[in-house]
Design a protein around this motif. Structure first.
Motif, PDB file in Angstrom:
ATOM      1  N   ASP A  18       0.859  -1.185   0.000  1.00 16.23           N
ATOM      2  CA  ASP A  18       0.000   0.000   0.000  1.00 16.23           C
ATOM      3  C   ASP A  18       0.900   1.242   0.000  1.00 16.23           C
ATOM      4  OD1 ASP A  18      -1.747   2.081   0.468  1.00 16.23           O
ATOM      5  OD2 ASP A  18      -2.599   1.234   2.305  1.00 16.23           O
ATOM      6  N   ASP A  19       1.374   1.616  -1.182  1.00 11.66           N
ATOM      7  CA  ASP A  19       2.294   2.740  -1.299  1.00 11.66           C
ATOM      8  C   ASP A  19       1.650   4.060  -0.878  1.00 11.66           C
ATOM      9  OD1 ASP A  19       4.103   0.871  -2.250  1.00 11.66           O
ATOM     10  OD2 ASP A  19       3.874   1.463  -4.349  1.00 11.66           O
ATOM     11  N   ASP A  20       0.375   4.255  -1.211  1.00 14.51           N
ATOM     12  CA  ASP A  20      -0.304   5.498  -0.821  1.00 14.51           C
ATOM     13  C   ASP A  20      -0.432   5.591   0.697  1.00 14.51           C
ATOM     14  OD1 ASP A  20      -0.564   6.406  -3.427  1.00 14.51           O
ATOM     15  OD2 ASP A  20      -2.527   5.462  -3.698  1.00 14.51           O
ATOM     16  N   GLY A  21      -0.738   4.469   1.346  1.00 14.08           N
ATOM     17  CA  GLY A  21      -0.810   4.453   2.802  1.00 14.08           C
ATOM     18  C   GLY A  21       0.531   4.785   3.432  1.00 14.08           C
ATOM     19  N   PHE A  22       1.604   4.247   2.858  1.00 11.82           N
ATOM     20  CA  PHE A  22       2.950   4.539   3.353  1.00 11.82           C
ATOM     21  C   PHE A  22       3.257   6.030   3.210  1.00 11.82           C
ATOM     22  CE2 PHE A  22       7.538   4.992   2.530  1.00 11.82           C
ATOM     23  CZ  PHE A  22       8.027   4.541   3.747  1.00 11.82           C
ATOM     24  N   ARG A  23       2.974   6.579   2.043  1.00 13.66           N
ATOM     25  CA  ARG A  23       3.227   8.012   1.817  1.00 13.66           C
ATOM     26  C   ARG A  23       2.481   8.867   2.850  1.00 13.66           C
ATOM     27  NH1 ARG A  23       2.015   6.234  -3.421  1.00 13.66           N
ATOM     28  NH2 ARG A  23       3.856   6.090  -4.736  1.00 13.66           N
ATOM     29  N   ALA A  24       1.263   8.462   3.181  1.00 14.33           N
ATOM     30  CA  ALA A  24       0.412   9.254   4.075  1.00 14.33           C
ATOM     31  C   ALA A  24       0.946   9.324   5.498  1.00 14.33           C
ATOM     32  CB  ALA A  24      -1.011   8.683   4.085  1.00 14.33           C
ATOM     33  N   ILE A  25       1.729   8.322   5.933  1.00 14.33           N
ATOM     34  CA  ILE A  25       2.218   8.341   7.318  1.00 14.33           C
ATOM     35  C   ILE A  25       3.673   8.794   7.424  1.00 14.33           C
ATOM     36  CG2 ILE A  25       0.552   6.652   8.171  1.00 14.33           C
ATOM     37  CD1 ILE A  25       2.724   4.534   8.008  1.00 14.33           C
ATOM     38  N   CYS A  26       4.252   9.225   6.304  1.00 15.17           N
ATOM     39  CA  CYS A  26       5.643   9.702   6.319  1.00 15.17           C
ATOM     40  C   CYS A  26       5.696  11.213   6.168  1.00 15.17           C
ATOM     41  CB  CYS A  26       6.426   9.054   5.177  1.00 15.17           C
ATOM     42  SG  CYS A  26       6.654   7.283   5.387  1.00 15.17           S
ATOM     43  N   SER A  27       6.651  11.820   6.841  1.00 15.31           N
ATOM     44  CA  SER A  27       6.853  13.260   6.697  1.00 15.31           C
ATOM     45  C   SER A  27       7.495  13.540   5.334  1.00 15.31           C
ATOM     46  CB  SER A  27       7.752  13.788   7.821  1.00 15.31           C
ATOM     47  OG  SER A  27       9.067  13.275   7.677  1.00 15.31           O
ATOM     48  N   ASP A  28       7.378  14.772   4.878  1.00 14.51           N
ATOM     49  CA  ASP A  28       7.973  15.166   3.594  1.00 14.51           C
ATOM     50  C   ASP A  28       9.491  15.039   3.606  1.00 14.51           C
ATOM     51  OD1 ASP A  28       5.467  15.685   2.563  1.00 14.51           O
ATOM     52  OD2 ASP A  28       5.563  17.836   2.984  1.00 14.51           O
ATOM     53  N   ASP A  29      10.092  15.183   4.789  1.00 12.35           N
ATOM     54  CA  ASP A  29      11.558  15.136   4.891  1.00 12.35           C
ATOM     55  C   ASP A  29      12.060  13.797   5.449  1.00 12.35           C
ATOM     56  OD1 ASP A  29      10.569  15.534   7.459  1.00 12.35           O
ATOM     57  OD2 ASP A  29      12.128  16.975   8.019  1.00 12.35           O
ATOM     58  N   LEU A  30      11.337  12.727   5.169  1.00  9.12           N
ATOM     59  CA  LEU A  30      11.687  11.395   5.659  1.00  9.12           C
ATOM     60  C   LEU A  30      13.134  11.031   5.331  1.00  9.12           C
ATOM     61  CD1 LEU A  30      10.843   8.548   6.766  1.00  9.12           C
ATOM     62  CD2 LEU A  30      10.263   7.980   4.387  1.00  9.12           C
ATOM     63  N   GLU A  31      13.847  10.519   6.347  1.00 11.56           N
ATOM     64  CA  GLU A  31      15.176   9.931   6.168  1.00 11.56           C
ATOM     65  C   GLU A  31      15.048   8.440   6.454  1.00 11.56           C
ATOM     66  OE1 GLU A  31      18.985  12.430   7.318  1.00 11.56           O
ATOM     67  OE2 GLU A  31      17.639  12.121   9.007  1.00 11.56           O
ATOM     68  N   TRP A  32      15.538   7.609   5.551  1.00 14.58           N
ATOM     69  CA  TRP A  32      15.451   6.147   5.689  1.00 14.58           C
ATOM     70  C   TRP A  32      16.869   5.612   5.641  1.00 14.58           C
ATOM     71  CZ3 TRP A  32      10.763   3.834   6.498  1.00 14.58           C
ATOM     72  CH2 TRP A  32      10.720   2.441   6.471  1.00 14.58           C
ATOM     73  N   ILE A  33      17.397   5.220   6.788  1.00 17.24           N
ATOM     74  CA  ILE A  33      18.813   4.866   6.903  1.00 17.24           C
ATOM     75  C   ILE A  33      18.949   3.369   7.153  1.00 17.24           C
ATOM     76  CG2 ILE A  33      20.967   5.299   8.141  1.00 17.24           C
ATOM     77  CD1 ILE A  33      19.545   7.999   9.081  1.00 17.24           C
ATOM     78  N   ARG A 107       7.312  12.613  14.295  1.00 19.32           N
ATOM     79  CA  ARG A 107       7.099  14.027  14.584  1.00 19.32           C
ATOM     80  C   ARG A 107       5.730  14.406  14.035  1.00 19.32           C
ATOM     81  NH1 ARG A 107      11.221  16.041  11.685  1.00 19.32           N
ATOM     82  NH2 ARG A 107       9.879  16.364   9.901  1.00 19.32           N
ATOM     83  N   GLY A 108       4.865  14.911  14.904  1.00 20.35           N
ATOM     84  CA  GLY A 108       3.542  15.325  14.456  1.00 20.35           C
ATOM     85  C   GLY A 108       2.715  14.194  13.868  1.00 20.35           C
ATOM     86  N   GLY A 109       2.871  12.988  14.391  1.00 20.23           N
ATOM     87  CA  GLY A 109       2.091  11.859  13.908  1.00 20.23           C
ATOM     88  C   GLY A 109       2.582  11.259  12.604  1.00 20.23           C
ATOM     89  N   LYS A 110       3.794  11.628  12.177  1.00 21.44           N
ATOM     90  CA  LYS A 110       4.366  11.110  10.927  1.00 21.44           C
ATOM     91  C   LYS A 110       5.757  10.539  11.197  1.00 21.44           C
ATOM     92  CE  LYS A 110       1.494  13.318   7.834  1.00 21.44           C
ATOM     93  NZ  LYS A 110       0.909  12.797   6.640  1.00 21.44           N
ATOM     94  N   VAL A 111       6.114   9.517  10.433  1.00 20.45           N
ATOM     95  CA  VAL A 111       7.453   8.939  10.513  1.00 20.45           C
ATOM     96  C   VAL A 111       8.411   9.892   9.804  1.00 20.45           C
ATOM     97  CG1 VAL A 111       8.915   6.990   9.865  1.00 20.45           C
ATOM     98  CG2 VAL A 111       6.532   6.592  10.527  1.00 20.45           C
ATOM     99  N   CYS A 112       9.431  10.367  10.533  1.00 24.02           N
ATOM    100  CA  CYS A 112      10.390  11.287   9.924  1.00 24.02           C
ATOM    101  C   CYS A 112      11.782  10.661   9.765  1.00 24.02           C
ATOM    102  CB  CYS A 112      10.471  12.590  10.700  1.00 24.02           C
ATOM    103  SG  CYS A 112      11.015  12.436  12.412  1.00 24.02           S
ATOM    104  N   ARG A 113      12.038   9.552  10.495  1.00 21.20           N
ATOM    105  CA  ARG A 113      13.338   8.900  10.341  1.00 21.20           C
ATOM    106  C   ARG A 113      13.236   7.427  10.709  1.00 21.20           C
ATOM    107  NH1 ARG A 113      18.743  10.692  13.523  1.00 21.20           N
ATOM    108  NH2 ARG A 113      17.371  10.186  15.247  1.00 21.20           N
ATOM    109  N   PHE A 114      13.924   6.617   9.910  1.00 19.93           N
ATOM    110  CA  PHE A 114      14.045   5.181  10.136  1.00 19.93           C
ATOM    111  C   PHE A 114      15.534   4.861  10.182  1.00 19.93           C
ATOM    112  CE2 PHE A 114      15.150   1.201   7.972  1.00 19.93           C
ATOM    113  CZ  PHE A 114      14.451   0.261   8.699  1.00 19.93           C
TER     114      PHE A 114
END
Length: 128
Positions: A18-33, A107-114
């Protein structure tokens, strides 16, 4: 949703593609490490990069790729998920299982870093 529920939703999105669902819970500045010892490990920015290079990349590399969760740890705005990767490499047909910990910052109910920390030896063994 609580922070743990948000992370549970993230794993549902991954399992169900569910790519749209994933996008909806991530911040615009998501870092995925992903740790550098992980196959194709590095830092990616933004949900699109994660979908294309991580999620779809795992599916191209592995059959039945999964992350099996054994524990969620709530540290407020940080959620730690303990589990293990499993899969069968497409080319070699070798199975792997690798212990891993996922650390999410929200942050603010969104995933901002992994941040991912994984024992990758069995992955590399399965790939060779």
């Amino acid at each position: 949703m609580t922070n743990i529920e948000i992370i549970q939703e993230l794993y549902r999105c991954f399992r169900e593609k569910d790519d749209d669902g994933f996008r909806a819970i991530c911040s615009d500045d998501l870092e995925w490490i992903q740790n550098l010892g992980f196959p194709y490990g590095r830092c990616r920015k933004g949900a699109e990069a994660v979908i294309e290079t991580v999620f779809k990349g795992n599916m191209r590399e592995w059959e039945d790729f999964s992350y099996d969760i054994s524990q969620f740890l709530d540290a407020g705005s940080t959620i730690v998920v303990i589990g293990s990767y499993a899969g069968i490499h497409h080319s070699t047909k070798k199975q792997m299982q690798a212990a891993a910990a996922h650390v999410y910052d929200l942050r603010g109910g969104k995933v901002c870093r992994f941040r991912m920390f994984a024992d990758t030896k069995s992955m590399w063994d399965a790939m060779s």
